[in-house]
Each structure stands twice: as C-alpha cells, then as structure tokens.
Scaffold this motif. Structure first.
Motif, PDB file in Angstrom:
ATOM      1  N   LYS A 154       0.824  -1.199   0.000  1.00 33.95           N
ATOM      2  CA  LYS A 154       0.000   0.000   0.000  1.00 33.95           C
ATOM      3  C   LYS A 154       0.864   1.256   0.000  1.00 33.95           C
ATOM      4  O   LYS A 154       0.570   2.240  -0.701  1.00 33.95           O
ATOM      5  CB  LYS A 154      -0.916  -0.013   1.233  1.00 33.95           C
ATOM      6  N   THR A 155       1.957   1.237   0.773  1.00 30.49           N
ATOM      7  CA  THR A 155       2.879   2.378   0.813  1.00 30.49           C
ATOM      8  C   THR A 155       3.553   2.579  -0.536  1.00 30.49           C
ATOM      9  O   THR A 155       3.672   3.706  -1.026  1.00 30.49           O
ATOM     10  CB  THR A 155       3.941   2.156   1.898  1.00 30.49           C
ATOM     11  N   GLN A 158       1.087   3.954  -3.072  1.00 34.12           N
ATOM     12  CA  GLN A 158       0.820   5.374  -2.818  1.00 34.12           C
ATOM     13  C   GLN A 158       1.965   6.229  -3.341  1.00 34.12           C
ATOM     14  O   GLN A 158       1.749   7.293  -3.937  1.00 34.12           O
ATOM     15  CB  GLN A 158       0.627   5.614  -1.313  1.00 34.12           C
ATOM     16  N   GLU A 161       1.643   6.358  -7.114  1.00 38.74           N
ATOM     17  CA  GLU A 161       0.566   7.253  -7.528  1.00 38.74           C
ATOM     18  C   GLU A 161       1.003   8.713  -7.455  1.00 38.74           C
ATOM     19  O   GLU A 161       0.714   9.506  -8.354  1.00 38.74           O
ATOM     20  CB  GLU A 161      -0.671   7.017  -6.657  1.00 38.74           C
ATOM     21  N   ASP A 162       1.711   9.063  -6.391  1.00 37.21           N
ATOM     22  CA  ASP A 162       2.188  10.446  -6.243  1.00 37.21           C
ATOM     23  C   ASP A 162       3.186  10.795  -7.346  1.00 37.21           C
ATOM     24  O   ASP A 162       3.138  11.888  -7.922  1.00 37.21           O
ATOM     25  CB  ASP A 162       2.845  10.640  -4.873  1.00 37.21           C
ATOM     26  N   GLN A 220      -3.747   7.374 -10.442  1.00 39.73           N
ATOM     27  CA  GLN A 220      -4.712   7.999  -9.547  1.00 39.73           C
ATOM     28  C   GLN A 220      -5.793   7.019  -9.101  1.00 39.73           C
ATOM     29  O   GLN A 220      -6.769   7.414  -8.480  1.00 39.73           O
ATOM     30  CB  GLN A 220      -5.343   9.204 -10.246  1.00 39.73           C
ATOM     31  N   LYS A 341       0.131  -2.847  -9.486  1.00 40.87           N
ATOM     32  CA  LYS A 341      -0.983  -2.011  -9.073  1.00 40.87           C
ATOM     33  C   LYS A 341      -2.240  -2.343  -9.880  1.00 40.87           C
ATOM     34  O   LYS A 341      -3.344  -2.421  -9.341  1.00 40.87           O
ATOM     35  CB  LYS A 341      -0.649  -0.530  -9.226  1.00 40.87           C
TER      36      LYS A 341
END
Length: 373
Positions: A154-155, A158, A161-162, A220, A341
């Motif tokens: 999950k980290t 994220q 995505e950023d 996103q 992902k």
C-alpha cells in the motif's frame, strides 16, 4: 481446514486485508481456544502495521466472569513476563494472586514490544491442546506477515501514484507545447514535402498524450472500465507488439490453444502483459523459449509466464515490484510496479519466482465471472 491450506488462503487474500480483518481473525482464534476445556481465558497481543501500534483481543470461556480492571491492568503491564521464550513454543508463567495456570506462546517481537498468545487454564494442558495453541500462533504469525506485506504494498503504491501524478502533469505540459509547434509547422509548410513529417509528429504527440492520460489514470486509481475480454487474444496482441525483438532474438513463444473470458479493463491489463512479456523477451537468451500457460478454475484463472533467462536473485525477488528498481539498462523501474498495481486494482495477485532449472516466472491470479465459460 489444515494449517497449510489456511496459510495459502491468507496469501491469496492479502489484497483485501484491513485492520478490522486482522482483529476479527484474532477474535475467532481466541474464541476457538476458549471453547476447549480447560482454557477459560485467551488474550492475543499483535502489532497493526497500518495503524502502527499494538492491539489486543480478549475472550473468556463460557460462564467465566470477566476479570477486574485491576487484573487486566496487571496482565497488560507484562511485569510477569520476566523472559521472552522462542517463538511458537509454549511456556508456563506464574501470575501474582492467580491459582490458575497461565501459558504464553510467543509470535514475534516488533517495535520493541512482544506479540503473543496468552491463555489461562483450570488445569495443565494436554499435548493435543498445547499443539492447538502453537498452531494458532503459527497461523496468526503468517496472517500478520501477510498483513505487513500488504502494508508495504500500500505504501509503495501510494508512492507510485504520487510520482505518476507529478511526472505526468510535467510531461503533459511539454507534450502540449511540442504539439502546438507541430501544428504551426503543418500550417506553415502547406504544399511542402515536409508537411507530412510535421503531421506525423503531431499524430505521435496525440498518441503519447493518450498513453500518458492512461498512465495518470492508473496512478490515480481511476475507476476500471471493465468489459468482457478474451484472455488468449489479449496475450497474443502483446506478443505481436514485441514480434520484431522476438524475431531478432529467434525466440520461441509457447501459448495454449485454450482461453477464457475475463471481466477486466482491457487497456490496463494489456499493459500488465506488455510489461511482463517485455521483461521475458529482454532477459531471454537467443533461441530461447518463453512459455505462457494458464489454469482455469471456477472463480479464477492462474496465468504463468516463464523464460529461460538468468533468473532472479534474492534481492530481485524482494524488490522486483518496488518503484525504480530495475536490472534493465535504461529501464525506469516502474513497469512491474504499475503491473502490480493494475492487478491489485482487479482484485488479483501477482508474484515472481525462480525456476528450478533456469529462468524466472511471473504468476498472476485474476478473478473470472462464474456466468462465463
């Protein structure tokens, strides 16, 4: 249910874990323990990697009155825990003002605090009950490990995505400027033999912009545009796109004649096969074989893509899906991260392994609709 089967189910369900799931799992384990005489109290202490703190689950046997707040405070103080034995071994500990017998079975030691199962009994445990407690500890340890892996995923996602969001918008601005210049060239080169090349530049910019939008949408976590797609046709399309390099290296591609229908986002899932097959082609030796096969089950399909390349090191296996990790010269280290992902967004699973003879294998599990053959 055997311990091995339970662990396998945990690994396959890692994409869906949450803090409430691990708490519910501990609750079920504690209930199961206290349902067996002479155990009348079970306490499980575990570390929640997402909430970043320790939690406990307590359950009493039937007709057992709850302990007083003072007694619970004493148990939580762990002043009685004078030694922390090896994991998955059962040890008796004396408790102050307790006539009953107390056991603990350590699970792990995380963030400077122990994780363990504590049980209190009316009389000494039989060998079969001792084994039952140890099995619960092993299963809980595996559950926590899978949950911890989910937290890392999950980290990483994220972070990806950023990065995609920031880089994507920077590239979009540059592409927009190049597209504007290409359009102006087309207007200024009317009736010139160079106009065709300026037109091709403009069309290529549009294609890049479309691909970039898809990449940003993936980063996103955009809603999947799922349709029914034929698995074999999608894999064949990815292979066709790689055909020039396949021909150059004289590779043989083995693919089943059978197929199945999946409910997927076609563009995103094609990107998964593009990335995995591209790696297989890149690392395959000349005249090697890339093998694609799948097993179709009632609710899911297991897809395996293997090559005869140099394989994967221990470091590769740990980092292969980590952003910016790549062994390919000029590689971005994002291809397999994006692939993971996308698979996770489809409620699937992807993992890598080393083949016993030589080469690497990537396996993907995807759900399939029951109503479709």
């Amino acid at each position: 249910m055997t311990l091995g089967f339970s662990i396998q189910k945990l690994e396959n369900s890692s994409n869906y874990l949450s803090s409430s799931d691990i708490q519910s799992f501990c609750q079920l384990e504690s209930e199961q323990l206290t349902s067996q005489y002479p155990i009348f109290f079970a306490r499980i202490v575990y570390h929640d990697c997402l909430l970043k703190n320790h939690h406990e689950v307590i359950h009493y046997g039937q007709d057992q009155a709850p302990f007083s707040p003072k007694t619970l405070a004493y148990l939580r103080s762990e002043t009685w825990l004078t030694d922390f034995p090896p994991a998955f071994t059962l040890h008796e500990f004396r408790l102050k003002d307790f006539s009953s017998i107390s056991y603990i079975c350590p699970i792990a030691y995380r963030n400077q605090k122990p994780e363990y199962i504590q049980i209190i009994t009316h009389e000494p445990l039989s060998e079969s009950l001792q084994l039952s407690v140890k099995r619960s500890a092993i299963l809980l340890s595996k559950y926590v490990d899978v949950y911890l892996d989910y937290g890392r995923q999950k980290t990483e996602i994220q972070l990806l995505e950023d990065i995609l969001h920031r880089v994507g918008h920077q590239l979009r601005n540059s592409l927009g400027l190049i597209g504007l210049y290409a359009h102006n060239l087309c207007l200024g080169l009317e009736d010139s033999p160079w106009q065709e090349q300026a037109t091709i530049i403009g069309e290529s910019i549009q294609d890049l912009d479309t691909n970039l939008n898809e990449l940003i949408d993936c980063g996103q976590g955009a809603k999947l545009r799922v349709t029914l797609q034929d698995l074999r046709s999608l894999v064949v399309e990815s292979i066709t796109n790689l055909q020039p390099l396949i021909n150059q290296k004289k590779l043989k591609i083995s693919i089943p004649d059978t197929s199945t229908i999946l409910k997927i986002d076609r563009l995103q899932m094609k990107q998964v096969f593009d990335n995995v097959l591209s790696n297989a082609v890149h690392f395959s030796p000349d005249s090697g074989t890339i093998t694609c096969n799948w097993q179709i089950f009632q609710d899911e399909v297991l897809i395996k893509i293997s090559d005869q390349g140099p394989g994967l090191s221990k470091e590769d296996l740990q980092k292969v899906f980590t952003p910016f990790y790549s062994r390919r010269r000029g590689g971005t280290g994002l291809g397999l991260t994006i692939a993971k992902k996308i698979v996770l967004d489809h409620q699937g699973t992807i993992w890598a392994q080393v083949l016993s003879e030589s080469g690497a294998q990537f396996s993907i599990i995807l759900p399939r609709p029951r109503s479709v053959n």
